[in-house]
Design a protein around this motif. Structure first.
Motif, PDB file in Angstrom:
ATOM      1  N   VAL A 154      20.183  30.869  24.001  1.00 47.86           N
ATOM      2  CA  VAL A 154      21.088  30.763  22.849  1.00 47.86           C
ATOM      3  C   VAL A 154      21.187  29.290  22.461  1.00 47.86           C
ATOM      4  CG1 VAL A 154      23.387  31.246  21.941  1.00 47.86           C
ATOM      5  CG2 VAL A 154      22.398  32.750  23.687  1.00 47.86           C
ATOM      6  N   CYS A 155      20.794  28.967  21.242  1.00 49.20           N
ATOM      7  CA  CYS A 155      20.754  27.569  20.799  1.00 49.20           C
ATOM      8  C   CYS A 155      22.161  27.022  20.555  1.00 49.20           C
ATOM      9  CB  CYS A 155      19.925  27.454  19.517  1.00 49.20           C
ATOM     10  SG  CYS A 155      19.901  25.797  18.817  1.00 49.20           S
ATOM     11  N   LYS A 156      22.471  25.902  21.182  1.00 47.46           N
ATOM     12  CA  LYS A 156      23.726  25.192  20.931  1.00 47.46           C
ATOM     13  C   LYS A 156      23.495  23.894  20.162  1.00 47.46           C
ATOM     14  CE  LYS A 156      25.985  26.927  25.131  1.00 47.46           C
ATOM     15  NZ  LYS A 156      26.574  26.540  26.444  1.00 47.46           N
ATOM     16  N   ILE A 157      22.312  23.311  20.330  1.00 49.99           N
ATOM     17  CA  ILE A 157      21.970  22.052  19.664  1.00 49.99           C
ATOM     18  C   ILE A 157      20.829  22.330  18.684  1.00 49.99           C
ATOM     19  CG2 ILE A 157      21.216  19.668  19.983  1.00 49.99           C
ATOM     20  CD1 ILE A 157      22.141  19.915  22.906  1.00 49.99           C
ATOM     21  N   PRO A 158      21.069  22.308  17.396  1.00 50.46           N
ATOM     22  CA  PRO A 158      19.985  22.561  16.435  1.00 50.46           C
ATOM     23  C   PRO A 158      18.854  21.549  16.610  1.00 50.46           C
ATOM     24  CG  PRO A 158      22.128  22.610  15.350  1.00 50.46           C
ATOM     25  CD  PRO A 158      22.367  22.088  16.724  1.00 50.46           C
ATOM     26  N   GLY A 159      17.622  22.047  16.536  1.00 51.42           N
ATOM     27  CA  GLY A 159      16.489  21.150  16.681  1.00 51.42           C
ATOM     28  C   GLY A 159      15.211  21.921  16.985  1.00 51.42           C
ATOM     29  N   THR A 160      14.187  21.169  17.371  1.00 49.65           N
ATOM     30  CA  THR A 160      12.887  21.744  17.697  1.00 49.65           C
ATOM     31  C   THR A 160      12.763  21.899  19.210  1.00 49.65           C
ATOM     32  OG1 THR A 160      11.917  20.699  15.752  1.00 49.65           O
ATOM     33  CG2 THR A 160      10.400  21.479  17.461  1.00 49.65           C
ATOM     34  N   TYR A 161      12.422  23.109  19.664  1.00 54.14           N
ATOM     35  CA  TYR A 161      12.295  23.426  21.083  1.00 54.14           C
ATOM     36  C   TYR A 161      10.858  23.864  21.383  1.00 54.14           C
ATOM     37  CZ  TYR A 161      17.417  23.517  21.424  1.00 54.14           C
ATOM     38  OH  TYR A 161      18.745  23.193  21.415  1.00 54.14           O
ATOM     39  N   GLU A 227       5.850  39.115  43.642  1.00 55.97           N
ATOM     40  CA  GLU A 227       5.694  39.573  45.014  1.00 55.97           C
ATOM     41  C   GLU A 227       6.103  38.460  45.985  1.00 55.97           C
ATOM     42  OE1 GLU A 227       2.321  41.668  47.912  1.00 55.97           O
ATOM     43  OE2 GLU A 227       1.779  40.826  45.977  1.00 55.97           O
ATOM     44  N   GLY A 228       7.404  38.412  46.249  1.00 57.93           N
ATOM     45  CA  GLY A 228       7.896  37.456  47.243  1.00 57.93           C
ATOM     46  C   GLY A 228       7.464  36.040  46.941  1.00 57.93           C
ATOM     47  N   ASP A 229       6.834  35.386  47.962  1.00 58.26           N
ATOM     48  CA  ASP A 229       6.375  34.006  47.801  1.00 58.26           C
ATOM     49  C   ASP A 229       4.972  33.925  47.205  1.00 58.26           C
ATOM     50  OD1 ASP A 229       8.743  33.180  48.926  1.00 58.26           O
ATOM     51  OD2 ASP A 229       7.937  33.107  50.966  1.00 58.26           O
ATOM     52  N   LYS A 230       4.375  35.055  46.902  1.00 56.79           N
ATOM     53  CA  LYS A 230       2.978  35.062  46.438  1.00 56.79           C
ATOM     54  C   LYS A 230       2.849  34.955  44.925  1.00 56.79           C
ATOM     55  CE  LYS A 230       1.390  37.836  50.363  1.00 56.79           C
ATOM     56  NZ  LYS A 230       0.698  39.096  50.777  1.00 56.79           N
ATOM     57  N   ALA A 231       3.834  35.464  44.183  1.00 58.66           N
ATOM     58  CA  ALA A 231       3.699  35.468  42.722  1.00 58.66           C
ATOM     59  C   ALA A 231       5.073  35.509  42.071  1.00 58.66           C
ATOM     60  CB  ALA A 231       2.871  36.655  42.269  1.00 58.66           C
ATOM     61  N   ASP A 232       5.240  34.735  41.016  1.00 61.05           N
ATOM     62  CA  ASP A 232       6.477  34.724  40.226  1.00 61.05           C
ATOM     63  C   ASP A 232       6.130  34.785  38.744  1.00 61.05           C
ATOM     64  OD1 ASP A 232       8.439  34.515  42.264  1.00 61.05           O
ATOM     65  OD2 ASP A 232       8.015  32.373  42.488  1.00 61.05           O
ATOM     66  N   SER A 233       7.104  35.176  37.951  1.00 57.55           N
ATOM     67  CA  SER A 233       6.992  35.111  36.492  1.00 57.55           C
ATOM     68  C   SER A 233       8.144  34.241  35.991  1.00 57.55           C
ATOM     69  CB  SER A 233       7.058  36.505  35.873  1.00 57.55           C
ATOM     70  OG  SER A 233       5.932  37.270  36.262  1.00 57.55           O
ATOM     71  N   VAL A 234       7.818  33.169  35.235  1.00 58.17           N
ATOM     72  CA  VAL A 234       8.809  32.143  34.856  1.00 58.17           C
ATOM     73  C   VAL A 234       8.828  31.969  33.347  1.00 58.17           C
ATOM     74  CG1 VAL A 234       9.490  29.732  35.125  1.00 58.17           C
ATOM     75  CG2 VAL A 234       8.451  30.951  37.054  1.00 58.17           C
ATOM     76  N   PHE A 235      10.038  31.820  32.804  1.00 62.44           N
ATOM     77  CA  PHE A 235      10.241  31.530  31.380  1.00 62.44           C
ATOM     78  C   PHE A 235      10.995  30.203  31.295  1.00 62.44           C
ATOM     79  CE2 PHE A 235      12.778  32.841  27.352  1.00 62.44           C
ATOM     80  CZ  PHE A 235      11.856  32.212  26.535  1.00 62.44           C
ATOM     81  N   SER A 236      10.482  29.248  30.489  1.00 63.06           N
ATOM     82  CA  SER A 236      11.093  27.918  30.377  1.00 63.06           C
ATOM     83  C   SER A 236      11.172  27.499  28.916  1.00 63.06           C
ATOM     84  CB  SER A 236      10.280  26.871  31.155  1.00 63.06           C
ATOM     85  OG  SER A 236      10.181  27.204  32.519  1.00 63.06           O
ATOM     86  N   GLY A 237      12.054  26.516  28.652  1.00 72.02           N
ATOM     87  CA  GLY A 237      12.180  25.946  27.322  1.00 72.02           C
ATOM     88  C   GLY A 237      12.931  24.618  27.390  1.00 72.02           C
ATOM     89  N   PHE A 238      12.666  23.736  26.418  1.00 71.06           N
ATOM     90  CA  PHE A 238      13.386  22.462  26.401  1.00 71.06           C
ATOM     91  C   PHE A 238      13.416  21.911  24.981  1.00 71.06           C
ATOM     92  CE2 PHE A 238       8.979  21.792  27.579  1.00 71.06           C
ATOM     93  CZ  PHE A 238       8.528  20.817  26.694  1.00 71.06           C
ATOM     94  N   LEU A 239      14.401  21.075  24.737  1.00 69.03           N
ATOM     95  CA  LEU A 239      14.607  20.462  23.418  1.00 69.03           C
ATOM     96  C   LEU A 239      13.630  19.294  23.247  1.00 69.03           C
ATOM     97  CD1 LEU A 239      16.329  20.127  20.807  1.00 69.03           C
ATOM     98  CD2 LEU A 239      17.847  18.635  22.139  1.00 69.03           C
ATOM     99  N   ILE A 240      12.890  19.317  22.152  1.00 71.59           N
ATOM    100  CA  ILE A 240      11.982  18.225  21.836  1.00 71.59           C
ATOM    101  C   ILE A 240      12.694  17.164  20.969  1.00 71.59           C
ATOM    102  CG2 ILE A 240       9.823  17.581  20.679  1.00 71.59           C
ATOM    103  CD1 ILE A 240       8.784  20.372  21.258  1.00 71.59           C
ATOM    104  N   HIS A 241      13.378  17.652  19.915  1.00 72.49           N
ATOM    105  CA  HIS A 241      14.030  16.723  18.988  1.00 72.49           C
ATOM    106  C   HIS A 241      15.221  17.423  18.341  1.00 72.49           C
ATOM    107  CE1 HIS A 241      14.474  13.390  16.210  1.00 72.49           C
ATOM    108  NE2 HIS A 241      14.473  14.252  15.194  1.00 72.49           N
ATOM    109  N   ALA A 242      16.384  16.796  18.456  1.00 68.84           N
ATOM    110  CA  ALA A 242      17.593  17.363  17.838  1.00 68.84           C
ATOM    111  C   ALA A 242      17.645  16.978  16.363  1.00 68.84           C
ATOM    112  CB  ALA A 242      18.820  16.846  18.565  1.00 68.84           C
ATOM    113  N   HIS A 243      18.213  17.875  15.551  1.00 71.82           N
ATOM    114  CA  HIS A 243      18.309  17.635  14.106  1.00 71.82           C
ATOM    115  C   HIS A 243      19.768  17.609  13.705  1.00 71.82           C
ATOM    116  CE1 HIS A 243      13.980  18.365  12.985  1.00 71.82           C
ATOM    117  NE2 HIS A 243      14.003  18.844  14.201  1.00 71.82           N
TER     118      HIS A 243
END
Length: 243
Positions: A154-161, A227-243
């Motif tokens: 959920v975006c709190k800081i408008p900008g490019t992510y 599968e435990g320590d063998k495999a994960d599925s990850v979703f990430s995101g970060f702010l590049i530039h705030a507007h």
């Protein structure tokens, strides 16, 4: 000749009174002349101030008493000592709004704004086809922007992510969709041979306004797993530039 006898008799009587007793002086002498008046005496001390008198009465019955003209102001006296502090007064009404201030520097105002998150899915169970991909644990969430209950950013800081995912899949094909407010922005698919296991990934830069959301869904293919320590599925995101 007669006047000389009178003066002589007077002087003789005076000498008789001064030099000898009255018994040897002839009786019935003439009275002397009045003495010279003395000098005026000094004024006595000033008496006590009397009580204030009653107001005067008008000269005529039909006249009213009139006040005299106001006299000139006297010389300003020395300031007195400072009195005790009074009680606190009531709060006054709000003042008028001030004029708008100068625009701030963009770099100075947004340089401290940060947003970054990473969440992980740890389960062997495949998600349903064409459904929301849910993540169970938060690895990083600097600004508390990822709603783990909804599994949506959920975006709190408008900008490019920039958003990126790394998905483990096994024995089944996998398609991952990147969704922005119910709009499908990108589709990433990985077709596998039976018995294989691999990791697929994809990323995309997205401009967001405040309260807009981003999340992941499966397509018809849903081979996502962990599968435990063998495999994960990850979703990430970060702010590049705030507007």
């Amino acid at each position: 000749m007669f006047g000389g006898h009178i003066i002589f008799g007077t002087l003789l009587g005076f000498l008789c009174l001064s030099l000898v007793s009255t018994e040897t002086c002839p009786s019935g002498g003439a009275p002397g002349f009045p003495g010279i008046p003395g000098f005026p005496g000094r004024d006595g001390r000033e008496g006590m101030k009397g009580e204030k008198g009653e107001p005067g009465k008008p000269l005529k019955a039909d006249e009213t008493m009139k006040s005299g003209e106001r006299g000139e102001s006297g010389i300003k006296g020395i300031p007195g000592k400072r009195g005790l502090q009074g009680d606190l007064g009531l709060t006054g009404p709000p003042g008028l709004h001030g004029e708008p201030g100068e625009p701030g520097s963009l770099d100075a105002s947004i340089s401290h704004l940060q947003s970054a998150f990473s969440v992980v899915r740890k389960t062997r169970a495949h998600p349903e086809p064409n459904s929301l991909i849910r993540f169970s644990e938060v690895i990083t969430d600097i600004n508390k922007d990822f709603n783990i209950a909804e599994s949506k950013f959920v975006c709190k800081i408008p900008g490019t992510y920039y958003f990126v995912f790394h998905a483990s899949s096994s024995e089944k094909h996998l398609c991952v969709n990147l969704i922005h407010d119910d709009k499908k922005l990108a589709v990433f698919c990985d077709h596998m041979q039976k018995g294989n296991q691999q990791v697929s990934s994809g990323g995309l830069a997205v401009y967001l306004k405040e309260n807009e959301k981003v999340w992941l869904t499966t397509g018809f293919y849903n081979g996502l797993f962990a599968e435990g320590d063998k495999a994960d599925s990850v979703f990430s995101g970060f702010l590049i530039h705030a507007h």
